[in-house]
Design an enzyme around this catalytic site. Structure first.
Site, PDB file in Angstrom:
ATOM      1  CD  GLN A  54      -1.126   1.908   2.692  1.00 37.49           C
ATOM      2  OE1 GLN A  54      -0.724   1.317   3.802  1.00 37.49           O
ATOM      3  NE2 GLN A  54      -0.813   3.244   2.525  1.00 37.49           N
ATOM      4  CB  CYS A  55       2.137   3.461  -1.950  1.00 42.26           C
ATOM      5  SG  CYS A  55       1.159   3.453  -3.732  1.00 42.26           S
ATOM      6  N   GLY A  56       0.269   5.713  -1.441  1.00 44.68           N
ATOM      7  CA  GLY A  56      -0.688   6.744  -1.278  1.00 44.68           C
ATOM      8  C   GLY A  56      -1.787   6.303  -2.692  1.00 44.68           C
ATOM      9  CG  PHE A 112      -3.569   5.789   3.322  1.00 44.12           C
ATOM     10  CD1 PHE A 112      -3.783   4.852   4.459  1.00 44.12           C
ATOM     11  CD2 PHE A 112      -3.896   7.204   3.965  1.00 44.12           C
ATOM     12  CE1 PHE A 112      -4.184   5.556   5.787  1.00 44.12           C
ATOM     13  CE2 PHE A 112      -4.059   7.519   5.185  1.00 44.12           C
ATOM     14  CZ  PHE A 112      -4.239   6.316   5.892  1.00 44.12           C
TER      15      PHE A 112
END
Length: 131
Positions: free
Chosen positions: A81-83, A111
């Site tokens: 998971q990132c932005g 996110f």
């Protein structure tokens, strides 16, 4: 070693996405994490993670992933998971090249989408981190 922001910008501008990276919803990912079926790895920067993250997520910024592979388990599925999905796509490539063969999922929408789903969020540095 950190490879700088230029490659990230180039990928984002080209809008190319790595094919073969399964997407998972926030609800599915949380369910897998809750029963210990998967490990959640947030590859965002430290300030982003500090501002808000998934409870129980392990923080390994993308630029440090290769240096900390020993901390990434090979016996369970991984949720990246990132932005928004860009850095987790790069993390997927790094993990596959390093021999991680178990299922690896990308949190659909990153996110941002997780936040919009209304699921729990923590702030601060509450989980193990590597910098």
């Amino acid at each position: 070693a950190w490879f700088g922001i230029e490659p990230l910008d180039a990928i984002e501008r080209s809008k190319r996405v790595l094919h073969g990276l399964p997407q998972i919803s926030a609800e599915e990912a949380r369910a897998m994490q809750a029963i210990g079926e998967a490990v959640w790895i947030a590859v965002r920067g430290i300030n982003e993670f500090f501002a808000g993250h998934v409870p129980g997520a392990r923080h390994i910024p993308l630029g440090y992933l290769e240096q900390t592979l020993s901390e990434v388990p090979k016996d369970r599925p991984i949720i990246l998971q990132c932005g928004s999905g860009l850095r987790s796509t790069i993390a997927f490539t790094l993990l596959r090249r390093a021999g991680y063969l178990q299922p690896i999922y990308n949190l659909r929408g990153g996110f941002r989408e997780y936040q919009e789903s209304g699921l729990p969020i923590e702030t601060g540095m509450l989980t193990p981190a590597v910098h």
